[in-house]
Enzyme design. Structure first.
Site, short mmCIF file in Angstrom:
data_model
loop_
_atom_site.label_atom_id
_atom_site.label_comp_id
_atom_site.label_asym_id
_atom_site.label_seq_id
_atom_site.Cartn_x
_atom_site.Cartn_y
_atom_site.Cartn_z
N HIS A 20 -5.72 34.83 -5.40
CA HIS A 20 -6.81 34.56 -4.85
C HIS A 20 -8.00 34.49 -5.79
O HIS A 20 -7.91 35.57 -6.74
CB HIS A 20 -7.16 35.48 -3.77
CG HIS A 20 -8.47 35.50 -3.14
ND1 HIS A 20 -8.84 34.52 -2.21
CD2 HIS A 20 -9.86 35.93 -3.32
CE1 HIS A 20 -10.02 34.46 -1.76
NE2 HIS A 20 -10.64 35.34 -2.42
N ALA B 63 11.76 10.80 -9.91
CA ALA B 63 12.23 11.47 -10.93
C ALA B 63 12.58 12.94 -10.89
O ALA B 63 13.65 13.32 -11.59
CB ALA B 63 11.02 11.44 -12.15
N GLY C 278 0.68 -1.06 0.05
CA GLY C 278 0.15 -0.05 -0.13
C GLY C 278 0.92 1.45 -0.06
O GLY C 278 0.65 2.14 0.85
P1 NAI Z 1 6.71 1.57 -1.47
O1 NAI Z 1 8.15 1.75 -1.03
O2 NAI Z 1 6.08 3.11 -1.91
O3 NAI Z 1 5.83 0.79 -0.94
C1 NAI Z 1 5.89 -0.61 -0.76
C2 NAI Z 1 4.80 -1.09 0.26
O4 NAI Z 1 4.58 -2.59 0.49
C3 NAI Z 1 5.28 -0.53 1.65
O5 NAI Z 1 4.59 0.02 2.44
C4 NAI Z 1 5.65 -1.85 2.46
O6 NAI Z 1 5.47 -2.12 3.80
C5 NAI Z 1 4.75 -2.84 1.75
N1 NAI Z 1 5.40 -4.10 1.56
C6 NAI Z 1 6.48 -5.05 1.55
N2 NAI Z 1 6.25 -6.16 1.26
C7 NAI Z 1 4.99 -6.72 1.40
C8 NAI Z 1 4.28 -7.72 1.63
N3 NAI Z 1 4.89 -8.96 1.40
N4 NAI Z 1 2.93 -7.79 1.61
C9 NAI Z 1 2.45 -6.59 1.85
N5 NAI Z 1 3.10 -5.49 1.75
C10 NAI Z 1 4.32 -5.37 1.63
O7 NAI Z 1 6.95 1.07 -3.14
P2 NAI Z 1 6.15 1.19 -4.58
O8 NAI Z 1 4.53 1.58 -4.06
O9 NAI Z 1 6.41 0.01 -4.91
O10 NAI Z 1 6.92 2.12 -5.32
C11 NAI Z 1 8.24 2.10 -5.41
C12 NAI Z 1 8.92 3.39 -5.73
O11 NAI Z 1 8.41 4.03 -7.06
C13 NAI Z 1 8.56 4.58 -4.73
O12 NAI Z 1 9.55 4.58 -3.61
C14 NAI Z 1 8.80 5.66 -5.37
O13 NAI Z 1 10.23 6.13 -5.44
C15 NAI Z 1 8.44 5.35 -6.79
N6 NAI Z 1 7.20 5.90 -7.18
C16 NAI Z 1 6.85 7.18 -7.12
C17 NAI Z 1 5.41 7.49 -7.20
C18 NAI Z 1 5.22 9.14 -7.03
O14 NAI Z 1 5.92 9.58 -6.60
N7 NAI Z 1 3.86 9.49 -7.21
C19 NAI Z 1 4.65 6.73 -7.92
C20 NAI Z 1 4.98 5.55 -8.11
C21 NAI Z 1 6.24 5.09 -7.92
#
Ligand code: NAI
Length: 433
Positions: free
Chosen positions: A419, A296, A176
């Site tokens: 505003h 990014a 999540g």
């Molecule tokens: P994330 O690090 O944001 O979230 C991964 C989540 O998975 C963590 O909350 C963790 O506790 C959970 N997790 C780990 N193992 C698990 C398991 N076996 N079962 C259930 N939950 C588990 O990683 P995410 O969403 O994959 O994104 C990766 C990266 O991509 C981000 O750190 C970010 O740098 C980049 N990103 C940034 C975005 C933005 O800025 N809007 C959008 C998408 C990606």
């Protein structure tokens, strides 16, 4: 002999290539897949294009009613939204390519490997040809973490998820965090029954706990089910038609020949200093590959720092004021410390918070919806800001500037906001500080 060879054409690589060539360096950029990297091809941009289609559908599908607008039998033609997304991506890639070519960058669509150091330069091999350069910039990015969960080979990563052309009836999201929440939001709007499994006790990773909780409640009302403290062990047990695994990303450091020139790595990433140097003179690294921030916008700045230092203009990378955004509906954005993280670091911090409803523009455009703006202070200095409510992705940049310039509260008070804008919430919150 090139002045610079860049391996990887994502945000770090292509931005650096344009800057270097415009700065007079003979530059060769290698990209094995698509220019623009993960961000443009299978991340930031395609997800935003699809989320925008979802937002329009939400308004048509009953969301517009409270504003006095109703639609009969609205249809989310998901395949059409995907075609539009592909068009957006295609046009942006063409734009980058044209811009790099006009700057004089040579682009090679090959997989490149560093092969060693000879005389005055480095050797890079690609498709059986050897190339020489005085400097190297490693921008090989990151890839999804695929943990040893049973049945993981049947699950999607962000790449396959964004390529779906049909909406699954049921979607399980493992993780999540940012990707999981954005995709949960998209497919919830598109009609999937979505369940998010999160190993931690809250969604949205390091985001402010209160804001994460509010976001979760908003999505629960829309029908998304959240299972917290739920570390998934077996994909089949989730019983969903499709499963997305989004449990983090890791730097791509293998298979690129780092060892041939002795580039140091640590905790799975290329080690870099504040000049984006790797410790091997002439070899720099920028973007996700150094594992520092994996965003990014961080990559763009790191690319600037690397190129400026190559050009003899001293420049330093600062990581203290990097905003992060979750593009859900509503959006969440944050920068710097939360009250909780400040406490853990022993910083004496106080927090001011204000509902978004203090903004007239927010009230005009967010009927019946809540939101929050929190500012975290260490004395007179802003050390963090956290928001829930659209369009906080746009508003947070003001606070980046405030934090980057280390403005004090009296200076911030003198900023004039247009505003009516939702950004005025900052001014309101400052006067409540
Ligand atoms: P994330 O690090 O944001 O979230 C991964 C989540 O998975 C963590 O909350 C963790 O506790 C959970 N997790 C780990 N193992 C698990 C398991 N076996 N079962 C259930 N939950 C588990 O990683 P995410 O969403 O994959 O994104 C990766 C990266 O991509 C981000 O750190 C970010 O740098 C980049 N990103 C940034 C975005 C933005 O800025 N809007 C959008 C998408 C990606």
């Amino acid at each position: 002999m090139y002045d610079l060879i860049i391996i990887g054409g994502g945000p770090a690589g292509y931005h650096a290539a344009g800057l270097a060539a415009r700065g007079g360096l003979k530059t060769l950029l290698f990209e094995k897949r698509g220019l623009g990297g993960v961000c443009l091809n299978e991340g930031c941009i395609p997800s935003k294009a699809l989320l925008y289609s979802a937002k329009i559908f939400d308004y048509a599908n009953g969301g517009g009613k409270k504003y006095g607008v109703t639609c009969e039998n609205p249809v989310f033609d998901y395949a059409a939204a995907v075609r539009r997304k592909d068009g957006v991506v295609g046009r942006l890639i063409s734009g980058i390519e044209a811009s790099l070519k006009s700057a004089g960058v040579e682009i090679a669509r090959e997989r490149a490997v560093i092969a060693g150091k000879t005389g005055g330069g480095f050797t890079v091999e690609a498709a059986g040809t050897a190339y020489q350069a005085r400097n190297l910039l490693i921008c090989t990015g990151s890839e999804p973490v695929l943990p040893p969960i049973k049945g993981i080979e049947s699950a999607m990563t962000n790449r396959e998820c964004l390529e779906l052309t049909e909406v699954p009836m049921t979607l399980a999201v493992v993780g999540g965090g940012v990707i999981g929440l954005e995709m949960a939001g998209l497919f919830n709007s598109a009609g999937s029954v979505v369940t998010v499994y999160e190993a931690a006790d809250k969604i949205a990773g390091p985001f402010d706990r209160e804001i994460s909780g509010m976001l979760q409640k908003i999505y629960e009302k829309k029908g998304v089910v959240f299972k917290l403290n739920a570390a998934v062990k077996d994909i089949a047990e989730l019983g969903a038609e499709k499963t997305l695994v989004s449990v983090g990303r890791r730097a791509v450091t293998s298979g690129i020949g780092l060892e041939s020139v002795g580039v140091p790595t640590g905790r799975g990433a290329v080690l870099t200093d504040e000049f984006m140097k790797t410790g091997v003179p002439g070899v720099y690294a920028a973007g996700d590959v150094n594992g520092k921030s994996m965003l990014a916008h961080t990559a763009y700045r790191e690319a600037e720092v690397a190129v400026n230092n190559m050009l003899g203009r001293r420049d330093i990378m600062e990581y203290g004021a990097i905003p992060s955004v979750i593009y859900t509906s509503p959006e969440a954005a944050g920068i710097g410390e939360t009250a909780e993280s400040a406490r853990e670091k022993g910083i004496s911090a106080r927090e001011t918070k204000l509902p978004m409803q203090y903004s007239g523009r927010f009230m005009a455009e967010n009927e019946g919806e809540g939101g929050l703006c929190k500012l975290v202070w260490a004395g007179e200095r802003l050390i963090g800001a956290h928001m829930l409510g659209s369009p906080c992705s746009e508003i947070i940049s003001t606070l980046s500037a405030v934090m980057f310039r280390e403005m004090g509260i009296e200076q911030i008070k003198k900023i004039i906001f247009p505003h009516p804008t939702v950004a005025e919430i900052i001014k309101e919150a400052i006067f409540h500080a």
